[in-house]
Structure formats: C-alpha cells, structure tokens
Scaffold this motif. Structure first.
Motif, PDB file in Angstrom:
ATOM      1  N   GLY A 136      16.536  44.800  -3.991  1.00  0.00           N
ATOM      2  CA  GLY A 136      15.824  45.739  -4.845  1.00  0.00           C
ATOM      3  C   GLY A 136      14.534  45.239  -5.469  1.00  0.00           C
ATOM      4  O   GLY A 136      14.007  45.863  -6.385  1.00  0.00           O
ATOM      5  N   VAL A 137      13.997  44.129  -4.986  1.00  0.00           N
ATOM      6  CA  VAL A 137      12.773  43.596  -5.591  1.00  0.00           C
ATOM      7  C   VAL A 137      11.501  44.109  -4.899  1.00  0.00           C
ATOM      8  O   VAL A 137      10.397  43.799  -5.321  1.00  0.00           O
ATOM      9  CB  VAL A 137      12.754  42.049  -5.605  1.00  0.00           C
ATOM     10  CG1 VAL A 137      13.909  41.503  -6.427  1.00  0.00           C
ATOM     11  CG2 VAL A 137      12.782  41.489  -4.191  1.00  0.00           C
ATOM     12  N   GLY A 138      11.689  44.894  -3.835  1.00  0.00           N
ATOM     13  CA  GLY A 138      10.524  45.464  -3.159  1.00  0.00           C
ATOM     14  C   GLY A 138      10.166  44.745  -1.862  1.00  0.00           C
ATOM     15  O   GLY A 138       9.059  44.880  -1.347  1.00  0.00           O
ATOM     16  N   THR A 266      10.558  39.577  -8.966  1.00  0.00           N
ATOM     17  CA  THR A 266      10.078  40.482 -10.014  1.00  0.00           C
ATOM     18  C   THR A 266       9.747  39.601 -11.220  1.00  0.00           C
ATOM     19  O   THR A 266      10.059  38.410 -11.215  1.00  0.00           O
ATOM     20  CB  THR A 266      11.141  41.541 -10.365  1.00  0.00           C
ATOM     21  OG1 THR A 266      12.357  40.871 -10.639  1.00  0.00           O
ATOM     22  CG2 THR A 266      11.335  42.519  -9.226  1.00  0.00           C
ATOM     23  N   PRO A 267       9.120  40.156 -12.235  1.00  0.00           N
ATOM     24  CA  PRO A 267       8.645  39.293 -13.320  1.00  0.00           C
ATOM     25  C   PRO A 267       9.742  38.646 -14.188  1.00  0.00           C
ATOM     26  O   PRO A 267       9.452  37.690 -14.892  1.00  0.00           O
ATOM     27  CB  PRO A 267       7.797  40.251 -14.178  1.00  0.00           C
ATOM     28  CG  PRO A 267       7.449  41.374 -13.284  1.00  0.00           C
ATOM     29  CD  PRO A 267       8.592  41.526 -12.349  1.00  0.00           C
ATOM     30  N   GLN A 268      10.973  39.173 -14.120  1.00  0.00           N
ATOM     31  CA  GLN A 268      11.971  38.624 -15.037  1.00  0.00           C
ATOM     32  C   GLN A 268      12.481  37.245 -14.627  1.00  0.00           C
ATOM     33  O   GLN A 268      12.481  36.878 -13.473  1.00  0.00           O
ATOM     34  CB  GLN A 268      13.205  39.538 -15.157  1.00  0.00           C
ATOM     35  CG  GLN A 268      12.916  40.949 -15.487  1.00  0.00           C
ATOM     36  CD  GLN A 268      12.883  41.806 -14.235  1.00  0.00           C
ATOM     37  OE1 GLN A 268      12.203  41.472 -13.277  1.00  0.00           O
ATOM     38  NE2 GLN A 268      13.617  42.893 -14.265  1.00  0.00           N
ATOM     39  N   ALA A 269      13.005  36.521 -15.633  1.00  0.00           N
ATOM     40  CA  ALA A 269      13.455  35.150 -15.414  1.00  0.00           C
ATOM     41  C   ALA A 269      14.615  35.074 -14.434  1.00  0.00           C
ATOM     42  O   ALA A 269      14.644  34.232 -13.548  1.00  0.00           O
ATOM     43  CB  ALA A 269      13.847  34.524 -16.748  1.00  0.00           C
ATOM     44  N   ASN A 295       6.276  41.166  -7.649  1.00  0.00           N
ATOM     45  CA  ASN A 295       6.187  42.618  -7.474  1.00  0.00           C
ATOM     46  C   ASN A 295       6.680  43.331  -8.727  1.00  0.00           C
ATOM     47  O   ASN A 295       7.495  42.801  -9.471  1.00  0.00           O
ATOM     48  CB  ASN A 295       7.035  43.040  -6.263  1.00  0.00           C
ATOM     49  CG  ASN A 295       6.849  44.510  -5.919  1.00  0.00           C
ATOM     50  OD1 ASN A 295       5.770  45.077  -6.144  1.00  0.00           O
ATOM     51  ND2 ASN A 295       7.890  45.133  -5.392  1.00  0.00           N
ATOM     52  N   MET A 296       6.168  44.520  -8.915  1.00  0.00           N
ATOM     53  CA  MET A 296       6.532  45.387 -10.045  1.00  0.00           C
ATOM     54  C   MET A 296       6.058  44.812 -11.374  1.00  0.00           C
ATOM     55  O   MET A 296       6.721  44.965 -12.403  1.00  0.00           O
ATOM     56  CB  MET A 296       8.045  45.645 -10.096  1.00  0.00           C
ATOM     57  CG  MET A 296       8.619  46.156  -8.789  1.00  0.00           C
ATOM     58  SD  MET A 296      10.298  46.721  -9.019  1.00  0.00           S
ATOM     59  CE  MET A 296      10.841  46.956  -7.325  1.00  0.00           C
ATOM     60  N   GLY A 306       6.280  35.390 -11.508  1.00  0.00           N
ATOM     61  CA  GLY A 306       5.810  34.908 -10.208  1.00  0.00           C
ATOM     62  C   GLY A 306       5.082  33.594 -10.339  1.00  0.00           C
ATOM     63  O   GLY A 306       5.307  32.662  -9.553  1.00  0.00           O
ATOM     64  N   ALA A 307       4.242  33.503 -11.353  1.00  0.00           N
ATOM     65  CA  ALA A 307       3.471  32.274 -11.551  1.00  0.00           C
ATOM     66  C   ALA A 307       4.409  31.107 -11.851  1.00  0.00           C
ATOM     67  O   ALA A 307       4.231  29.995 -11.332  1.00  0.00           O
ATOM     68  CB  ALA A 307       2.477  32.465 -12.698  1.00  0.00           C
ATOM     69  N   ALA A 308       5.444  31.376 -12.662  1.00  0.00           N
ATOM     70  CA  ALA A 308       6.392  30.310 -13.007  1.00  0.00           C
ATOM     71  C   ALA A 308       7.143  29.838 -11.768  1.00  0.00           C
ATOM     72  O   ALA A 308       7.306  28.627 -11.538  1.00  0.00           O
ATOM     73  CB  ALA A 308       7.376  30.821 -14.064  1.00  0.00           C
TER      74      ALA A 308
END
Ligand SMILES: Nc1ncnc2c1ncn2[C@@H]1O[C@H](COP(=O)(O)OP(=O)(O)OP(=O)(O)O)[C@@H](O)[C@H]1O
Ligand SMILES: [Mg+2]
Length: 376
Positions: A136-138, A266-269, A295-296, A306-308
């Motif tokens: 589900g992350v795209g 996705t952006p979450q940890a 994504n998202m 993503g950067a992390a």
C-alpha cells in the motif's frame, strides 16, 4: 458524359499497376506490435495478390483471436495504401500452423531451441525492481508511471508485474489482453500508445494452488515462467515486486540478473523500518539498492522519512512524490498520470526520478550475481 481529363503525374492517368515488390517492401514497415519485428521477417505474410489497382494481403497470425488485428489493419492500410497505383487494400487473416509457430519461436530465440534457465534478457537490459517493506505504499502506481516515463524518454520498456498478492499493473495500464502463447513462448501484451510491454505473474497464477507459492517448487515454477517469456529487445525492465521479504520476493531476487532495486517508502517512521527490511532483502539477493523514493509526501503524512531511510542505507533519495488524488483517479482509469496530466507536481516528480535513474548507468562489474541456495 465527358471523357475524364488526363491529369499529368496522377496515378489514375498513368494507370501505374502496383508492383509486387513494392507491396512487399511496404509490408516490411508493418510491425507486429507484440513481437516488435516486421511481418515480412516473421514469415507472417501468407499471400500478396494484385488485381489491377486492388491489393489483397493475407497475414498469418500467431494465434486465432489475436487482439491486435486493428493494428495490422491500420498499418497495412497506411503502408500499402500509400503506394502508387493502389486503389484498394484488403487484408485477410489466417493462423499459423503449430510447425510455423515452432519455427517462429526458434527464429525469435536466435536459433536457440533449448530452453534456457532464468529470465531471457539481453545483457544490456537494465532491470529495476521496485520494492517496499509493506503493501500500500504506492509501488504499483510508481512502477506504472516510471515505466511510462522511461518509454517517453525513448527506452524500450517492459513491466513485470511480479506482485503475486496484488498484480494491479494490468489495471493501472488498462491492458486487458492475455499474453499470447506461441509454441512454448509467452509473448507479453503491449500497450501501443505508451509503447509498453507487460507481463504479469497473475496471468500465470490463475488456477495454481497457493501451496505452490512456497519453497523450491515456487522457485522452479518462477524460473520456468520467467524463461518462457519473450521480451524481445528491451532497454529497461521494471519489476513490481511483492511487498516484504517472503519466498516470492527472495526467489525473484535470485532470478532477476543484475537487478537494481528502488525502495519505496511513505514518510512515516514505521514505513521506513519495513522499507529498510526490503532493502536488506534486496542486498541479500544481490540486487544493488540505487535509491529511495518517498511517496505520498504532504501534510497528512508529513515528510522526511525518505531522506532518513536514504541516509540509513547510504543511497540517494531519488525524489519525493506528493500525495495527489489524481494519481489514484487516473490510475483507476488506466491512464498513468505522467501522460494524463503531465504538469501535475506528482507527475513531474516521477519523470524527474526516471530521468535521474536514466542518467546513471550501472557501473560495470558491480553486483555480479552470485547464486544463492534456493530458499525453502
Ligand atoms: N502519491 C500518491 N498520492 C495519492 N494516492 C496515491 C499515491 N501513490 C499511490 N496512491 C494510491 O494509494 C493506493 C495504493 O497504491 P499502490 O496500489 O500503487 O500501492 P502498492 O504499494 O502497490 O500496494 P499493494 O501492496 O497493495 O500492491 C492506490 O489507491 C493508489 O492510487
Ligand atoms: Mg501493488
């Protein structure tokens, strides 16, 4: 009735009869959309008959009910119909005999009749596996759009939908034809306007027991399937990987030679943690992780994950694709956003990622495939 006036240089006035060699020459420009070669070279021209200004052509298709008849009709009308002296063009279809199909398979395989193990790709084909730790992350959305972007950059591009749990790429690209089976060779359907070839493991899964999707049997079945697919000449093959680190993902990792992996998060940890596992899996199977895509991104999920992850994995962050409902809407309609709405920020971000990847050619000698034992 007045006699028709002679018009100098017009085909009518001179009554130039179409010449057989010109018709055959024109047919050299009729390309089988799936096999990507001229019908003349594929021995598909069964008959050329010329009666006055009328030309009758018969083409032998690989299988009856080939979904691409209209493509042949348009191409023959355009090429043969444009020759001097041609009044009308009629195209009829016939079907190849099993012997003809076998001869064609041998020809396409370059005279190799023995079936080779593993995926049949040129050494120059770049394999990009789009992976993620969770669903589900795209991944599929990005795979379809990136592939479209590569095709528009002029790469001969294919997509292998290897997500045995989802196989959504046919839907995202609106490709509904089944692959054509020529002898024992599986020919991927194409979407002509986007210039994309597609093979989905879903086509092959039908009717197979889930129990098969484990262990050595799975590995052999996948190997067989991959070696039977005829991709033709490809510059880039994108693979929509199953999420996570299961048997299928690991087997595929081993069967795809020289694959480079793109990890989607996705952006979450939490998403990053699972994405990190996928990256580890990719490395275990000798895929080289070339970068991360977030994504998202946007207000809802924040950004920065993503950067992390990219920093953790010591690979570049290739881009962040914003949350944009049009990606889903256009995907549902079978139109990748990069062509449906090329100026949307999400489309621009995806095209930029494709350009960045295209600009990096895999260095020679990196990640030479070491065969790992089959995972049971
Ligand atoms: N950047 C985005 N903005 C808005 N919606 C998106 C974005 N990316 C993907 N989506 C939507 O999110 C959903 C999941 O995307 P997608 O199916 O591509 O993910 P996936 O990782 O392939 O999932 P699965 O694990 O189910 O195969 C889809 O409805 C898709 O349209
Ligand atoms: Mg998917």
């Amino acid at each position: 009735m007045a006699a028709p006036q002679a018009v100098p240089w017009s085909g009518y006035a001179h009554r130039v009869e179409p010449r057989r060699e010109d018709v055959l020459g024109a047919l050299e420009r009729v390309i089988d959309p799936e096999l990507g070669r001229p019908v003349t070279e594929l021995d598909m021209v069964r008959e050329v008959r010329i009666e006055g200004a009328d030309v009758f052509v018969t083409i032998a298709l690989t299988v009856a009910g080939c979904p691409l008849r209209s493509s042949f009709e348009n191409q023959v009308r355009d090429t043969v119909g444009g020759l001097p002296g041609v009044g009308s063009v009629s195209l009829a279809f016939d079907v190849m005999s099993p012997e003809e199909r076998q001869a064609l398979t041998t020809k396409l395989r370059g005279g190799v009749t023995e079936r080779t193990k593993g995926i049949s790709l040129d050494a120059s084909t770049r394999v990009l596996a789009v992976a993620s730790g969770k669903g589900g992350v795209g991944k599929s959305t990005l795979t379809a759009n990136l592939a479209t972007a590569f095709a528009r950059l002029g790469h001969r591009t294919g997509i292998l939908d290897a997500d045995v749990y989802g196989h959504s790429i046919p839907h995202l690209l609106g490709i509904h034809q089944r692959p054509v089976l020529v002898d024992r060779m599986i020919v991927p359907p194409v979407r002509e306007d986007l210039n994309l070839k597609l093979m989905s493991i879903g086509f092959f899964l039908d009717g197979n027991e889930p129990v098969m999707w484990r262990g050595p049997m799975l590995h052999r079945a996948l190997e067989q399937f991959l070696s039977d697919v005829h991709w033709g000449e490809l510059d880039t093959l994108l693979v929509d990987m199953p999420p996570g680190t299961g048997d299928v993902a690991i087997s595929l990792g081993q069967l795809l030679p020289r694959a480079e992996a793109l990890v989607v998060t996705t952006p979450q940890a939490l998403a990053q943690e699972v994405a990190a596992r996928a990256a580890l899996m990719a490395r275990k199977t000798n895929m080289r992780v070339i970068g991360v895509v977030e994504n998202m991104s946007g207000d809802v999920f924040g950004s920065g994950g993503g950067a992390a992850l990219a920093a953790d994995l010591d690979v570049p962050l290739l881009g962040t694709v914003p949350l944009d409902a049009r990606l889903r809407e256009q995907g549902d309609a079978g139109h990748p956003l990069v062509v449906a709405e090329p100026t949307a920020p999400a489309a621009l971000a995806i095209v930029e990622i494709a350009e960045q990847i295209a600009a990096t050619r895999r260095e020679q000698g990196v990640g030479i495939v070491k065969q790992l034992p089959v995972v049971a």
